[in-house]
Each structure stands twice: as C-alpha cells, then as structure tokens.
Enzyme design. Structure first.
Site, PDB file in Angstrom:
ATOM      1  CG  ASP A 239       3.608  14.912  10.894  1.00  0.00           C
ATOM      2  OD1 ASP A 239       3.623  16.099  10.488  1.00  0.00           O
ATOM      3  OD2 ASP A 239       4.067  13.963  10.234  1.00  0.00           O
TER       4      ASP A 239
ATOM      5  N   GLY B 151      10.350   6.297   4.536  1.00  0.00           N
ATOM      6  CA  GLY B 151      11.386   6.223   5.538  1.00  0.00           C
ATOM      7  C   GLY B 151      10.955   5.470   6.776  1.00  0.00           C
ATOM      8  CG  PHE B 152       6.744   4.793   7.294  1.00  0.00           C
ATOM      9  CD1 PHE B 152       6.168   3.543   7.193  1.00  0.00           C
ATOM     10  CD2 PHE B 152       6.482   5.725   6.304  1.00  0.00           C
ATOM     11  CE1 PHE B 152       5.333   3.223   6.138  1.00  0.00           C
ATOM     12  CE2 PHE B 152       5.641   5.423   5.250  1.00  0.00           C
ATOM     13  CZ  PHE B 152       5.070   4.172   5.162  1.00  0.00           C
ATOM     14  N   GLY B 153       9.192   2.673   6.818  1.00  0.00           N
ATOM     15  CA  GLY B 153       9.067   1.249   6.574  1.00  0.00           C
ATOM     16  C   GLY B 153       8.080   1.002   5.446  1.00  0.00           C
ATOM     17  CB  SER B 154       6.856  -1.589   3.705  1.00  0.00           C
ATOM     18  OG  SER B 154       8.114  -1.289   3.128  1.00  0.00           O
TER      19      SER B 154
ATOM     20  CG  LEU C 143      -1.970  -1.110   1.301  1.00  0.00           C
ATOM     21  CD1 LEU C 143      -2.766  -1.000   2.598  1.00  0.00           C
ATOM     22  CD2 LEU C 143      -2.905  -1.083   0.094  1.00  0.00           C
ATOM     23  N   GLY C 144       2.030   1.176   0.560  1.00  0.00           N
ATOM     24  CA  GLY C 144       2.891   2.346   0.613  1.00  0.00           C
ATOM     25  C   GLY C 144       4.188   2.029   1.334  1.00  0.00           C
TER      26      GLY C 144
ATOM     27  CD  GLU D 284      -9.870   1.310  12.521  1.00  0.00           C
ATOM     28  OE1 GLU D 284     -10.994   0.886  12.150  1.00  0.00           O
ATOM     29  OE2 GLU D 284      -9.736   2.220  13.351  1.00  0.00           O
TER      30      GLU D 284
END
Length: 434
Positions: free
Chosen positions: A304, A181-184, A177-178, A257
C-alpha cells in the site's frame, strides 16, 4: 554486551542487586519487547547505582512484573528474593512509587511468603509504608498515569502486573495525531529518556490477521510481525521503526518512532500545489524506492505504497514508509487477493485476479512518481488502469517519462527491479538546489 552486563549483575554485592539477574535471560517472557525492557532496566539501574548509589523509581514496576514471571515458572525462592530487592529499593523513595507498584509487590510477597513462617522485616516495613498517611495522600493526588482516550478494561490477577500497567509506567500518551478504521495514533513520550514516540492503538477486531515470521514458531499480529521484520536487525532510515509493542486483552499497542517536524507526502504535495520540481521528486523517489527495496530484502510486501503512507521530515526531507496493515510476507508465487488501494493496483490483478509482489510494488511506484510529477493520479478507474492511457505534463523531462513508463509496463516481467530503478538515468540527471 547487554547480555554480559545483565549476567554479571548476579555477582554484585550491592544491596539493590541481591536477586539473581541471570534469571532474566533464562525465563521466557511472552513479549520479547518486554523482556528486553526488563534486561535494559537492570543494566541501566546498576550503572546508575555505581554513581548515585540509588535505584530508579520508574524501574520497580519492571522488577515486580519479572518477579511474578519467576513465580509463574516455579522459581518461588528467586521470586521472593526479587521482591525483597524491590522492597529495599522502595524504602529509599516511597513517595516516588505508584500505588499499584506498592500493591502488586505486597500481594506477590505475601503469596510467596505463605508457609515460610514469620514474615521478614522488609515485608513488614513495606506494608507499613503502604499504610503511611503521606503515601496515601500523595497517591490520591497523583495516581497512576492514564489515558482518557482509551477506557478498555484492564484485568488483573492478584500478584501480577498487567501489560497496561507496564505500558503506563513507560510511556506518557499525548495529543491525538490521527484515527481511522485501523484505530488511533497519538503522540507520546518515553519516560526513561524523554524520547518522542508515536503510540498506535489497534483493536483486536480491527485486525484479526496473525502470521508467523519465518524461523519462528508463534504467531503475531500481522502488522507487528511485518514491522519487526523490517525493524530488526537492520533498521533502514526510510522505514518507520517499531520500538516495541504490547498485547492487551482487546487491543495491541505499537510504539513507533516519531519524526519531527513531519507531515505525510499527500499534504506535502498539496503544499507544493500538487506538483513537485524534478530535483525534489528525484530526492523523494529515491528514498521511497530504497524503502521498498529494504522491505523486499526483509521478506515483506508492503502492498500500500501511496502518499498517505509516507512521512516526510519538513526540515531534512527524509522519508519514512509507514503503515504495514495491508502487507504480507513476500512470496515467490502469485497472490490471489489484494489489500491495498485500488488506484495503485496493477492491471494483472484486475485482468487475471493474481499478481506477483515485487512487480506489483514497482507498478505502485510508477503511479506514485506520476502523481508527484503531474499533480494527479494517472488512472481514475479500473478501466483506465487496464487501458494504460497516460497523459503526461507537457514540461516533464524525457528521463522522468521513461522511468514512469518502465514502472507502468503492462506486463509484470517487463518492469524494472528496484536496483534498475535506482540506477535509471533520471536519477543521474543534475540536481539543482531543492
């Protein structure tokens, strides 16, 4: 209700439940989500047995994990009895059991049986089932469910179920889905009931921050801790819920969710040519403020809030605030570091190097409302934020202008509270069909 049901299982004469299920409540499992999953699987499997007479294939890996925990805590006899329960269940449907579940059950049983004399018949039968050619053929064709996206090492100690194996027994990852920098993040399905979920993988090196939830003694990854605080015990419909999480050797996995159909607010704005009608903006803004208010009530600072971190269901227009990776515990004293997006940062941070959590959040809400109503950010650089020079769209209502100006007040103490925003006269203006 759940605890009373789980406790009562120890008194059942059903062959599948001879192991003392009360120990589920006595043994501390590191991941609370794992403990809850084990308890719920026990209760659900017992209920199913009352109607079908059969245990559940997918739940046996839970039981094997729990048996290994019993052994770790020195409850060897109970662990062995639990292994017998698993073996009895496996004997009913060996072709529906994964190879790993079978191997782990045998290895743990053999270890626990050492020094107890002749091996029991159930262990001999289990070993024979494992050697069966039909079982080998089936598992060579199917194997364990894995994700080609993630090739992390999955260490295993003999006789122990790893978190990776438990995760893979519960969820099926789907399309990506995306990532960033945070991961996947990928789509996923919970095997037990087909529930659609989002699976977020975050590498340990991506997020080294750990915090301790007030009232707790152990530290958790920051994003996990904050999401637990806003998800339990009072989950809010406008905040994305954390269902459970898993800690691996070099990453952690959040099960979230997944609203459907949905998009983020930034894409939603682009689909409306960058600007929303005031009735639609009223409906969206109210939900965003409610989400921020809920976070504050739970002692969480999101830090944020922006269109990219807001999901909107395109059918119902319900919002979900997401991504707590920049957040922190809400405190009464000023923060002296900023982890959000600069375009939404308050002037006191740029001028004084510190800010209070709630007034800074209200400022970001003012920036968001301006962006939804005027089609662009109000400030293009730090100097613009400090100058606070606003240029409204010519057709903006007086009530909307006033609310934006209130939220973007230069001095933090002059900004409204969440309650005052929700009671602002702009929200009381008649809404037409959206």
């Amino acid at each position: 209700m759940l605890h009373s049901c789980a406790s009562s299982l120890q008194w059942r004469s059903c062959r599948f439940y001879r192991a003392p299920a009360l120990s589920l409540l006595a043994v501390t499992v590191c991941q609370s989500a794992m403990r809850e999953a084990i308890q719920r699987s026990e209760v659900y499997e017992y209920v199913c047995s009352l109607t079908t007479g059969l245990p559940q294939p997918n739940f046996q890996i839970f039981k094997c994990y729990h048996a290994s925990k019993l052994a770790e805590f020195g409850l060897f006899d109970q662990a062995l009895e639990y292994c017998e329960t698993i073996a009895t269940a496996i004997a009913r449907f060996p072709l529906l059991i994964t190879k790993t579940t079978m191997e782990m059950t045998i290895a743990l049983s053999e270890k626990l049986q050492q020094g107890k004399g002749e091996e029991p018949e159930w262990l001999l039968n289990l070993r024979q089932l494992y050697a069966d050619e039909e079982f080998k053929l089936r598992n060579s064709e199917c194997g364990l469910m894995t994700s080609e996206m993630f090739t992390l090492q999955r260490p295993r100690r003999e006789g122990h179920i790893t978190p990776w194996e438990v995760f893979e027994s519960l969820y099926t990852p789907g399309e990506l889905l995306g990532e960033g920098g945070f991961g996947s993040v990928c789509a996923g399905v919970r095997k037990a009931d087909g529930k659609q979920v989002a699976i977020k993988y975050v590498g340990m090196e991506m997020n080294e921050a750990f915090i301790t939830i007030p009232g707790e003694t152990h530290s958790l990854p920051l994003e996990v801790a904050l999401m637990q605080m806003v998800s339990k015990p009072c989950h809010h419909e406008n905040v994305l819920q954390l269902i459970e999480w898993f800690e691996m050797s070099d990453c952690y996995i959040l099960i979230l969710e997944r609203p459907s159909p949905c998009t983020d607010l930034l894409k939603f704005l682009k689909g409306h040519k960058g600007r929303l009608s005031e009735p639609l903006a009223q409906r969206i803004m109210r939900q965003v403020v409610q989400a921020a208010h809920h976070c504050s009530d739970c002692g969480v600072l999101h830090r944020d809030i922006k269109p990219e971190n807001i999901l909107i269901n395109t059918d119902t227009l319900q919002l979900k605030l997401i991504d707590f990776g920049c957040g922190d515990l809400l405190q009464d004293i000023p923060y002296r570091y900023y982890a959000g997006t600069t375009a939404y940062s308050p002037p006191e941070w740029l001028c004084e190097g510190e800010y209070l959590g709630v007034p800074a959040t209200v400022w970001s809400l003012g920036v968001l409302l301006f962006e939804m109503m005027c089609g662009d950010l109000p400030f293009q650089c730090e100097d613009d934020i400090i100058a606070r020079d606003l240029h409204f769209a010519h057709d903006l209502s007086e009530g909307c202008r006033d609310l934006i100006l209130c939220c973007l007040a230069l001095y933090p103490h002059s900004r409204p509270t969440f309650e005052e925003i929700l009671s602002h006269r702009w929200f009381e203006e008649p809404q037409k069909n959206v």
